[in-house]
Design an enzyme around this catalytic site. Structure first.
Site: not given
Length: 155
Positions: A44-46
């Site tokens: 998700g952060c990527t």
């Protein structure tokens, strides 16, 4: 300190992935997209970081600076930036003091375990240093576009 839309955003100084020391108040005169995310190199952060990367020029066009903040150390941020070609600063909030000031350091639950961590959140800070918009418990899909649209329409 409590954070509230319409009030001055809490100022802070953190180390960036490139070794610079970054102070929020140094960005007066620009709009700031301050986004908090849990961890470098996670799916998700990527996706979120790459969405900001892909819209970076459009944020530049509306006089906005993007700053990403997580508890990861500078060296991990550096690897994340290099791997994904991120054109903005990632800031290391290793003691989570800034996350606490912005009210995003929360009790989380995952697979039955409880732990403290970052609740994915984004704050828009205007040219005068005032918090003008916040998104908490962010869902990644479509979020970067929503932040860009908000700046275009309101700042």
């Amino acid at each position: 300190m409590t954070i509230e839309v319409g009030k001055q955003a809490p100022d802070f100084t953190l180390e960036a992935h490139n070794g610079e020391t970054v102070t929020l108040s140094n960005f007066k005169g620009k709009n700031v997209v301050l986004y908090f995310y849990p961890k470098d190199m996670t799916p998700g952060c990527t996706t979120e970081a790459c969405d900001f990367r892909d819209q970076h020029e459009q944020f530049n066009d509306v006089n906005a600076v993007i700053l990403g903040v997580s508890p990861d150390p500078v060296d991990r941020h550096q690897k994340f930036v290099e791997k994904h070609g991120l054109p903005f600063l990632l800031l290391a909030d290793t003691d989570h003091q800034v996350a606490e000031a912005y009210g995003v350091w929360k009790l989380k639950k995952n697979f039955g375990k409880e732990y403290m961590g970052i609740e994915r959140s984004t704050f828009i800070i205007n040219k005068d240093g005032k918090l003008v918009k916040e998104w908490r418990k962010v869902q990644v899909k479509g979020h970067v576009e929503a932040a860009l649209t908000y700046i275009k329409e309101n700042l």
